[in-house]
Design a protein around this motif. Structure first.
Motif, PDB file in Angstrom:
ATOM      1  N   GLU A  34       4.306 -21.375   7.266  1.00  0.00           N
ATOM      2  CA  GLU A  34       4.214 -22.098   8.715  1.00  0.00           C
ATOM      3  C   GLU A  34       3.321 -20.539   8.964  1.00  0.00           C
ATOM      4  OE1 GLU A  34       7.937 -21.597   9.646  1.00  0.00           O
ATOM      5  OE2 GLU A  34       8.634 -23.643   8.927  1.00  0.00           O
ATOM      6  N   LYS A  35       2.416 -19.577   8.493  1.00  0.00           N
ATOM      7  CA  LYS A  35       1.794 -18.624   8.513  1.00  0.00           C
ATOM      8  C   LYS A  35       0.706 -18.473   7.629  1.00  0.00           C
ATOM      9  CE  LYS A  35       5.516 -16.864  10.814  1.00  0.00           C
ATOM     10  NZ  LYS A  35       5.228 -16.367  12.767  1.00  0.00           N
ATOM     11  N   PRO A  36      -0.667 -17.714   8.663  1.00  0.00           N
ATOM     12  CA  PRO A  36      -1.700 -17.401   7.712  1.00  0.00           C
ATOM     13  C   PRO A  36      -1.634 -16.038   7.077  1.00  0.00           C
ATOM     14  CG  PRO A  36      -1.946 -17.271  10.629  1.00  0.00           C
ATOM     15  CD  PRO A  36      -0.673 -17.459  10.164  1.00  0.00           C
ATOM     16  N   LEU A  37      -2.453 -16.123   6.087  1.00  0.00           N
ATOM     17  CA  LEU A  37      -2.824 -15.579   5.187  1.00  0.00           C
ATOM     18  C   LEU A  37      -3.095 -14.543   5.604  1.00  0.00           C
ATOM     19  CD1 LEU A  37      -3.222 -14.885   2.236  1.00  0.00           C
ATOM     20  CD2 LEU A  37      -5.197 -14.829   2.202  1.00  0.00           C
ATOM     21  N   LEU A  38      -3.431 -13.691   6.688  1.00  0.00           N
ATOM     22  CA  LEU A  38      -3.575 -12.412   6.995  1.00  0.00           C
ATOM     23  C   LEU A  38      -2.401 -12.587   8.049  1.00  0.00           C
ATOM     24  CD1 LEU A  38      -5.804 -10.585   8.203  1.00  0.00           C
ATOM     25  CD2 LEU A  38      -6.534 -11.890  10.002  1.00  0.00           C
ATOM     26  N   ASP A  39      -1.417 -12.786   8.441  1.00  0.00           N
ATOM     27  CA  ASP A  39      -0.534 -12.410   8.943  1.00  0.00           C
ATOM     28  C   ASP A  39       0.778 -11.797   7.765  1.00  0.00           C
ATOM     29  OD1 ASP A  39      -0.529 -13.528  11.480  1.00  0.00           O
ATOM     30  OD2 ASP A  39       1.175 -14.135  11.807  1.00  0.00           O
ATOM     31  N   ILE A  40       0.605 -11.911   6.294  1.00  0.00           N
ATOM     32  CA  ILE A  40       1.590 -11.282   5.568  1.00  0.00           C
ATOM     33  C   ILE A  40       1.071 -10.249   4.995  1.00  0.00           C
ATOM     34  CG2 ILE A  40       1.700 -11.989   2.850  1.00  0.00           C
ATOM     35  CD1 ILE A  40       1.789 -15.081   3.041  1.00  0.00           C
ATOM     36  N   ILE A  41      -0.624 -10.510   4.532  1.00  0.00           N
ATOM     37  CA  ILE A  41      -1.453  -9.071   4.770  1.00  0.00           C
ATOM     38  C   ILE A  41      -1.195  -8.360   5.279  1.00  0.00           C
ATOM     39  CG2 ILE A  41      -3.421  -7.750   4.477  1.00  0.00           C
ATOM     40  CD1 ILE A  41      -4.691 -10.245   3.560  1.00  0.00           C
ATOM     41  N   LEU A  42      -1.086  -8.777   6.577  1.00  0.00           N
ATOM     42  CA  LEU A  42      -1.420  -7.116   8.146  1.00  0.00           C
ATOM     43  C   LEU A  42       0.433  -6.660   7.382  1.00  0.00           C
ATOM     44  CD1 LEU A  42      -3.097  -9.044  11.078  1.00  0.00           C
ATOM     45  CD2 LEU A  42      -3.254  -6.594  10.010  1.00  0.00           C
ATOM     46  N   SER A  43       1.192  -7.751   7.345  1.00  0.00           N
ATOM     47  CA  SER A  43       2.894  -7.382   7.337  1.00  0.00           C
ATOM     48  C   SER A  43       2.754  -6.449   5.791  1.00  0.00           C
ATOM     49  CB  SER A  43       3.768  -8.437   7.584  1.00  0.00           C
ATOM     50  OG  SER A  43       3.910  -8.673   8.253  1.00  0.00           O
ATOM     51  N   PHE A  44       2.287  -6.869   4.781  1.00  0.00           N
ATOM     52  CA  PHE A  44       2.400  -6.106   3.534  1.00  0.00           C
ATOM     53  C   PHE A  44       1.753  -4.468   3.628  1.00  0.00           C
ATOM     54  CE2 PHE A  44      -0.676  -4.903   0.228  1.00  0.00           C
ATOM     55  CZ  PHE A  44       0.226  -4.165  -0.744  1.00  0.00           C
ATOM     56  N   PHE A  45       1.381  -4.144   5.181  1.00  0.00           N
ATOM     57  CA  PHE A  45       0.520  -2.583   5.679  1.00  0.00           C
ATOM     58  C   PHE A  45       1.102  -2.116   6.153  1.00  0.00           C
ATOM     59  CE2 PHE A  45      -3.279  -4.136   3.448  1.00  0.00           C
ATOM     60  CZ  PHE A  45      -3.973  -2.814   2.747  1.00  0.00           C
ATOM     61  N   ILE A  46       1.458  -2.402   7.797  1.00  0.00           N
ATOM     62  CA  ILE A  46       2.295  -2.240   8.298  1.00  0.00           C
ATOM     63  C   ILE A  46       4.106  -2.335   7.796  1.00  0.00           C
ATOM     64  CG2 ILE A  46       3.720  -2.892  11.042  1.00  0.00           C
ATOM     65  CD1 ILE A  46       0.988  -4.615  11.148  1.00  0.00           C
ATOM     66  N   GLN A  47       4.499  -2.870   7.216  1.00  0.00           N
ATOM     67  CA  GLN A  47       5.771  -2.177   6.529  1.00  0.00           C
ATOM     68  C   GLN A  47       5.384  -1.220   5.989  1.00  0.00           C
ATOM     69  OE1 GLN A  47       7.032  -5.868   4.562  1.00  0.00           O
ATOM     70  NE2 GLN A  47       7.323  -6.736   6.773  1.00  0.00           N
ATOM     71  N   HIS A  48       4.654  -0.757   5.519  1.00  0.00           N
ATOM     72  CA  HIS A  48       4.478   0.367   4.417  1.00  0.00           C
ATOM     73  C   HIS A  48       4.040   1.404   5.230  1.00  0.00           C
ATOM     74  CE1 HIS A  48       4.796  -2.047   1.104  1.00  0.00           C
ATOM     75  NE2 HIS A  48       5.097  -0.863   0.788  1.00  0.00           N
ATOM     76  N   GLY A  49       3.728   1.891   6.833  1.00  0.00           N
ATOM     77  CA  GLY A  49       3.673   2.670   7.565  1.00  0.00           C
ATOM     78  C   GLY A  49       2.160   2.915   7.622  1.00  0.00           C
ATOM     79  N   TYR A  50       1.620   1.429   7.558  1.00  0.00           N
ATOM     80  CA  TYR A  50       0.235   1.662   7.981  1.00  0.00           C
ATOM     81  C   TYR A  50      -0.422   0.837   8.914  1.00  0.00           C
ATOM     82  CZ  TYR A  50       0.493   4.137   3.508  1.00  0.00           C
ATOM     83  OH  TYR A  50       0.124   4.794   2.207  1.00  0.00           O
ATOM     84  N   GLN A  51      -0.550   1.532  10.242  1.00  0.00           N
ATOM     85  CA  GLN A  51      -0.470   0.753  11.776  1.00  0.00           C
ATOM     86  C   GLN A  51      -1.423   0.168  12.356  1.00  0.00           C
ATOM     87  OE1 GLN A  51       3.614   1.342  13.332  1.00  0.00           O
ATOM     88  NE2 GLN A  51       4.514   0.802  11.845  1.00  0.00           N
ATOM     89  N   ARG A  52      -3.025   0.950  11.661  1.00  0.00           N
ATOM     90  CA  ARG A  52      -4.147   0.699  12.276  1.00  0.00           C
ATOM     91  C   ARG A  52      -5.286  -0.154  11.820  1.00  0.00           C
ATOM     92  NH1 ARG A  52      -8.886   2.831  13.903  1.00  0.00           N
ATOM     93  NH2 ARG A  52      -9.184   3.675  16.344  1.00  0.00           N
ATOM     94  N   CYS A  53      -5.091  -1.027  12.063  1.00  0.00           N
ATOM     95  CA  CYS A  53      -5.729  -1.659  11.023  1.00  0.00           C
ATOM     96  C   CYS A  53      -7.041  -2.436  12.103  1.00  0.00           C
ATOM     97  CB  CYS A  53      -4.969  -3.146  10.759  1.00  0.00           C
ATOM     98  SG  CYS A  53      -3.315  -2.530  10.332  1.00  0.00           S
ATOM     99  N   ILE A  54      -8.181  -2.328  11.268  1.00  0.00           N
ATOM    100  CA  ILE A  54      -9.401  -3.237  11.644  1.00  0.00           C
ATOM    101  C   ILE A  54      -9.829  -4.743  10.675  1.00  0.00           C
ATOM    102  CG2 ILE A  54     -11.860  -2.510  12.443  1.00  0.00           C
ATOM    103  CD1 ILE A  54     -10.607   0.429  11.581  1.00  0.00           C
ATOM    104  N   LEU A  55      -9.620  -5.556  11.815  1.00  0.00           N
ATOM    105  CA  LEU A  55     -10.057  -6.419  11.431  1.00  0.00           C
ATOM    106  C   LEU A  55     -11.836  -7.258  11.349  1.00  0.00           C
ATOM    107  CD1 LEU A  55      -7.383  -9.264  12.758  1.00  0.00           C
ATOM    108  CD2 LEU A  55      -7.378  -7.825  10.962  1.00  0.00           C
ATOM    109  N   CYS A  56     -12.601  -7.057  10.359  1.00  0.00           N
ATOM    110  CA  CYS A  56     -13.867  -7.091  10.373  1.00  0.00           C
ATOM    111  C   CYS A  56     -14.256  -8.547  10.039  1.00  0.00           C
ATOM    112  CB  CYS A  56     -14.352  -6.674   9.111  1.00  0.00           C
ATOM    113  SG  CYS A  56     -14.825  -4.730   8.820  1.00  0.00           S
ATOM    114  N   THR A  57     -14.939  -9.678  11.565  1.00  0.00           N
ATOM    115  CA  THR A  57     -14.739 -10.575  11.121  1.00  0.00           C
ATOM    116  C   THR A  57     -16.128 -11.306  11.726  1.00  0.00           C
ATOM    117  OG1 THR A  57     -14.652 -10.371  13.823  1.00  0.00           O
ATOM    118  CG2 THR A  57     -12.523 -10.715  12.681  1.00  0.00           C
ATOM    119  N   GLY A  58     -16.212 -12.300  11.138  1.00  0.00           N
ATOM    120  CA  GLY A  58     -17.887 -13.138  11.428  1.00  0.00           C
ATOM    121  C   GLY A  58     -17.923 -14.615  11.624  1.00  0.00           C
ATOM    122  N   TYR A  59     -18.132 -15.054  10.418  1.00  0.00           N
ATOM    123  CA  TYR A  59     -17.851 -16.416  10.668  1.00  0.00           C
ATOM    124  C   TYR A  59     -16.570 -17.078  11.694  1.00  0.00           C
ATOM    125  CZ  TYR A  59     -17.183 -21.870   9.457  1.00  0.00           C
ATOM    126  OH  TYR A  59     -16.909 -22.960   8.689  1.00  0.00           O
TER     127      TYR A  59
END
Length: 241
Positions: A34-59
């Motif tokens: 029910e969730k995008p993979l990117l949600d899981i990745i973001l949660s992975f970092f944020i739950q460990h206290g890394y809360q400033r995330c830069i998404l490099c987008t293109g396509y």
């Protein structure tokens, strides 16, 4: 005391092998139940206290920006859009104005590896003059992944050959790194530039370290691996909170 550092997530790939599964979205937004993979990745970092995330987008970057505009993750996010394909290294260079920490995480937006992020962070900080630290695994069923050799005593990476098979004992590049901001000086501006082929070879035996993990690398690069990812996340009950 460990300092917070930025997280750069590479989400700009074309995903040509994946389009038979989802052709209307970038791979990072591929649904894991029910969730995008990117949600899981973001949660992975944020739950460990890394809360400033830069998404490099293109396509299909507009899909990512639209999805996260009103998302609970929005307060943690910055978007660095490339208007033409810049490769993995070029995407990071394109995001340099958003990177504020001396060291920063980099992770592929189409894969997941359940490592202990704070321990990896400490590993990098404790290495003398570390420019790059790379998470390594020893998955033996992947012949298309990078072959990495290290000095077991110093943890220095001594050889890196992306997607070239050989008979030596090898580790696999798990697609999670910590970079010192100085590496940005080695990446040209507004050019297609590869981490794997162009940057990493420059740092062999020069502040380039391997952090060995026994965690499994899960990626969605092909339809077959996507199906494997669905089973992995269900079995391990890894979702966002």
């Amino acid at each position: 005391m460990r300092r917070p550092i930025d997280v750069v997530i590479l989400c700009g790939g074309l995903g040509t092998r994946f389009r038979s599964v989802f052709s209307d979205r970038p791979k990072a937004l591929a649904q894991i139940h029910e969730k995008p993979l990117l949600d899981i990745i973001l949660s992975f970092f944020i739950q460990h206290g890394y809360q400033r995330c830069i998404l490099c987008t293109g396509y299909l970057s507009e899909h990512i920006e639209k999805y996260y505009y009103k998302s609970p993750f929005a307060k943690y996010l910055f978007f660095s859009r490339e208007t033409e394909p810049l490769g993995t290294g070029g995407a990071i260079k394109n995001a340099q104005d958003y990177i504020t920490s001396e060291n920063f995480f980099v992770m592929n937006g189409d894969s997941y590896c359940d490592i202990d992020l704070p321990t990896f962070h400490d590993f990098h900080d404790q290495k003398e003059k570390a420019f790059i630290s790379m998470v390594l695994t020893s998955q033996k069923d992947r012949e298309d992944a990078g072959n990495v050799l290290i000095d077991e005593d110093s943890d220095k990476i001594t050889s890196f050959s992306e997607k070239i098979s050989n008979n030596q004992k090898k580790y696999m590049n798990a697609g999670i790194y910590i970079f010192h901001k100085k590496i940005l000086e080695y990446i040209p501006e507004k050019q297609n530039f590869s981490l794997e082929y162009s940057l990493f070879p420059q740092f062999i035996n020069k502040g380039f370290y391997g952090f060995i993990s026994d965690s499994e690398v899960i990626d969605i690069g092909t339809p077959e691996r996507y199906e494997r990812a669905l089973k992995y996340f269900s079995k391990n009950n890894i979702m966002t909170t």
